[in-house]
Design a protein around this motif. Structure first.
Motif, PDB file in Angstrom:
ATOM      1  N   TYR A  29     -49.990   8.830 -57.253  1.00  0.00           N
ATOM      2  CA  TYR A  29     -50.220   9.072 -55.532  1.00  0.00           C
ATOM      3  C   TYR A  29     -50.081  10.724 -56.015  1.00  0.00           C
ATOM      4  N   VAL A  30     -49.316  11.740 -56.636  1.00  0.00           N
ATOM      5  CA  VAL A  30     -50.064  12.448 -56.607  1.00  0.00           C
ATOM      6  C   VAL A  30     -50.933  13.085 -56.313  1.00  0.00           C
ATOM      7  N   ARG A  31     -51.907  12.581 -57.674  1.00  0.00           N
ATOM      8  CA  ARG A  31     -53.443  13.350 -57.928  1.00  0.00           C
ATOM      9  C   ARG A  31     -54.117  12.967 -56.597  1.00  0.00           C
ATOM     10  N   SER A  32     -53.675  12.085 -55.688  1.00  0.00           N
ATOM     11  CA  SER A  32     -54.463  11.228 -54.365  1.00  0.00           C
ATOM     12  C   SER A  32     -54.423  11.816 -53.519  1.00  0.00           C
ATOM     13  N   LYS A  33     -53.757  13.024 -53.331  1.00  0.00           N
ATOM     14  CA  LYS A  33     -52.920  13.956 -52.597  1.00  0.00           C
ATOM     15  C   LYS A  33     -53.329  15.423 -52.767  1.00  0.00           C
ATOM     16  N   PRO A  34     -53.214  15.670 -51.173  1.00  0.00           N
ATOM     17  CA  PRO A  34     -52.789  17.471 -51.530  1.00  0.00           C
ATOM     18  C   PRO A  34     -51.231  18.107 -52.315  1.00  0.00           C
ATOM     19  N   MET A  35     -51.078  17.793 -53.204  1.00  0.00           N
ATOM     20  CA  MET A  35     -49.305  17.780 -53.501  1.00  0.00           C
ATOM     21  C   MET A  35     -49.378  18.737 -55.242  1.00  0.00           C
ATOM     22  N   GLU A  36     -48.294  19.386 -54.571  1.00  0.00           N
ATOM     23  CA  GLU A  36     -48.427  20.894 -56.489  1.00  0.00           C
ATOM     24  C   GLU A  36     -46.852  20.098 -57.117  1.00  0.00           C
ATOM     25  N   ARG A  37     -46.691  20.382 -58.547  1.00  0.00           N
ATOM     26  CA  ARG A  37     -45.854  20.263 -59.063  1.00  0.00           C
ATOM     27  C   ARG A  37     -44.966  21.695 -58.806  1.00  0.00           C
ATOM     28  N   VAL A  38     -44.216  21.734 -58.139  1.00  0.00           N
ATOM     29  CA  VAL A  38     -42.933  23.443 -57.695  1.00  0.00           C
ATOM     30  C   VAL A  38     -42.072  23.010 -58.653  1.00  0.00           C
ATOM     31  N   GLY A  39     -41.868  22.300 -59.448  1.00  0.00           N
ATOM     32  CA  GLY A  39     -40.387  22.148 -60.410  1.00  0.00           C
ATOM     33  C   GLY A  39     -40.239  20.836 -61.258  1.00  0.00           C
ATOM     34  N   ARG A  40     -39.657  20.745 -62.066  1.00  0.00           N
ATOM     35  CA  ARG A  40     -38.958  19.453 -62.732  1.00  0.00           C
ATOM     36  C   ARG A  40     -38.774  18.554 -62.052  1.00  0.00           C
ATOM     37  N   GLY A  41     -39.345  17.277 -61.813  1.00  0.00           N
ATOM     38  CA  GLY A  41     -39.247  16.044 -60.616  1.00  0.00           C
ATOM     39  C   GLY A  41     -39.394  16.469 -59.827  1.00  0.00           C
ATOM     40  N   ILE A  42     -40.128  17.710 -58.970  1.00  0.00           N
ATOM     41  CA  ILE A  42     -40.366  17.682 -57.687  1.00  0.00           C
ATOM     42  C   ILE A  42     -41.778  18.779 -57.342  1.00  0.00           C
ATOM     43  N   TYR A  43     -42.081  17.630 -56.058  1.00  0.00           N
ATOM     44  CA  TYR A  43     -43.380  17.775 -56.031  1.00  0.00           C
ATOM     45  C   TYR A  43     -44.224  17.946 -54.374  1.00  0.00           C
ATOM     46  N   PHE A  44     -44.747  19.046 -53.681  1.00  0.00           N
ATOM     47  CA  PHE A  44     -44.324  19.389 -52.086  1.00  0.00           C
ATOM     48  C   PHE A  44     -46.662  19.308 -52.065  1.00  0.00           C
ATOM     49  N   SER A  45     -45.813  19.123 -50.359  1.00  0.00           N
ATOM     50  CA  SER A  45     -47.684  19.115 -50.211  1.00  0.00           C
ATOM     51  C   SER A  45     -48.058  20.124 -49.597  1.00  0.00           C
ATOM     52  N   ASP A  46     -49.158  20.545 -49.628  1.00  0.00           N
ATOM     53  CA  ASP A  46     -49.805  21.542 -49.125  1.00  0.00           C
ATOM     54  C   ASP A  46     -50.160  22.158 -48.211  1.00  0.00           C
ATOM     55  N   ASP A  47     -49.798  20.829 -47.235  1.00  0.00           N
ATOM     56  CA  ASP A  47     -49.907  20.974 -45.880  1.00  0.00           C
ATOM     57  C   ASP A  47     -48.555  21.102 -45.110  1.00  0.00           C
ATOM     58  N   GLU A  48     -47.563  21.530 -45.727  1.00  0.00           N
ATOM     59  CA  GLU A  48     -46.552  21.488 -44.878  1.00  0.00           C
ATOM     60  C   GLU A  48     -46.522  23.199 -45.066  1.00  0.00           C
ATOM     61  N   TRP A  49     -45.055  24.396 -44.370  1.00  0.00           N
ATOM     62  CA  TRP A  49     -45.320  25.185 -45.142  1.00  0.00           C
ATOM     63  C   TRP A  49     -43.538  25.366 -46.317  1.00  0.00           C
ATOM     64  N   PRO A  50     -43.628  25.797 -46.976  1.00  0.00           N
ATOM     65  CA  PRO A  50     -43.059  25.997 -48.018  1.00  0.00           C
ATOM     66  C   PRO A  50     -41.707  26.315 -47.830  1.00  0.00           C
ATOM     67  N   ASP A  51     -40.120  26.306 -47.925  1.00  0.00           N
ATOM     68  CA  ASP A  51     -38.784  25.981 -47.614  1.00  0.00           C
ATOM     69  C   ASP A  51     -38.275  26.589 -48.953  1.00  0.00           C
ATOM     70  N   GLU A  52     -38.362  28.574 -49.451  1.00  0.00           N
ATOM     71  CA  GLU A  52     -37.800  29.076 -50.176  1.00  0.00           C
ATOM     72  C   GLU A  52     -36.394  28.558 -50.666  1.00  0.00           C
ATOM     73  N   LEU A  53     -35.247  28.420 -49.859  1.00  0.00           N
ATOM     74  CA  LEU A  53     -33.597  28.186 -50.291  1.00  0.00           C
ATOM     75  C   LEU A  53     -33.931  26.954 -50.392  1.00  0.00           C
ATOM     76  N   TYR A  54     -34.376  25.844 -49.847  1.00  0.00           N
ATOM     77  CA  TYR A  54     -34.127  24.438 -50.435  1.00  0.00           C
ATOM     78  C   TYR A  54     -35.094  24.428 -51.591  1.00  0.00           C
ATOM     79  N   LEU A  55     -35.963  25.214 -52.052  1.00  0.00           N
ATOM     80  CA  LEU A  55     -36.321  23.987 -53.831  1.00  0.00           C
ATOM     81  C   LEU A  55     -35.405  24.992 -54.377  1.00  0.00           C
ATOM     82  N   LEU A  56     -35.140  26.404 -54.297  1.00  0.00           N
ATOM     83  CA  LEU A  56     -33.717  26.823 -54.991  1.00  0.00           C
ATOM     84  C   LEU A  56     -33.190  25.875 -54.858  1.00  0.00           C
TER      85      LEU A  56
END
Length: 254
Positions: free
Chosen positions: A93-120
């Motif tokens: 699924y991740v390979r088929s979508k515009p998503m990236e791994r931003v942490g261990r077990g955490i993926y994020f869609s490039d279509d959304e705005w990143p949330d620095e506090l939530y990711l931390l």
């Protein structure tokens, strides 16, 4: 439709009409689909395999789409597994979508705005946002602080946080748990933060290291709000050994 292409020597076997087992190298892939599959044999070896996955696979992808939407662009492996979806399916699924791994077990869609506090928070679930960052989350600060501030339990190795220029306070466990609550970031994600009364106590205790304008505005906003809880405020102040200081400021502004 999903398409998987394998170009390895056949080493496994096919069982039934809906189970496909391939072994190639040290990798094993085992997946069950409700759809049919086709393969081409050449001299006893499978040169290539193309599997058109419909039905169950597509249903799982739709579930993952919904999870990404609910997560405001974030997708956690732990949540996916709880839904009964395998990690290989997640990887596809991740390979088929515009998503990236931003942490261990955490993926994020490039279509959304990143949330620095939530990711931390996802990367460090033991942190609780405090001081100026808590003021901002509670709407008691006019502008976003230039530096993120968190509080952790004494003994927690916070060196990785300090390397990221995050201001870290370390306190005893009983103090750490005092006033922990849940709130939403500006992007709608839930994080742990000290409630307003604990935050005001921390603000007063740390007055000497706080911008005077930030201090005045936060005190004014809190004391004029209808949702303040002065009983909890003084209870926290007593446990934080700041009762006299907190009473002095609250009496002046009442």
């Amino acid at each position: 439709m999903c398409q998987i292409v394998l170009e390895r020597r056949w080493m496994g076997k096919c069982q039934g009409s809906n189970r496909l087992l391939w072994r190639f190298g040290v990798i094993r892939v085992l997946e069950t689909w409700k759809s049919n599959f086709t393969f081409t044999l050449s001299y006893g070896k499978i040169k290539s395999v193309k599997v058109n996955v419909m039905g169950e696979c597509m249903e799982k992808f739709e579930i993952l789409d919904a999870m990404v939407e609910r997560g405001n662009g974030y997708l956690l492996t732990s949540d996916v597994v709880k839904e009964g979806i395998s990690k290989p399916t997640l990887a596809s699924y991740v390979r088929s979508k515009p998503m990236e791994r931003v942490g261990r077990g955490i993926y994020f869609s490039d279509d959304e705005w990143p949330d620095e506090l939530y990711l931390l928070y996802l990367q460090n679930c033991r942190v609780c946002f405090s001081h100026e960052t808590a003021l901002y989350l509670h709407g008691l600060m006019e502008r976003e602080p230039s530096r993120i501030t968190v509080t952790v339990k004494a003994g927690y190795n916070a060196s990785h946080l300090r390397k990221r220029k995050i201001h870290v306070y370390q306190v005893k466990e009983e103090i750490y748990n005092l006033g922990v609550s849940d709130t939403q970031t500006t992007y709608g994600n839930h994080v742990a933060v000290y409630d307003r009364e604990r935050t005001i106590c921390d603000l007063i205790k740390n007055k000497e290291n706080t911008d005077i304008q930030v201090f005045r505005n936060a005190m004014k906003e809190y004391m004029s709000s209808g949702g303040k809880n002065l009983l909890n405020l003084m209870n926290y102040a007593s446990k934080l050994h700041a009762e006299d200081e907190v009473r002095k400021y609250t009496e002046v502004m009442l």
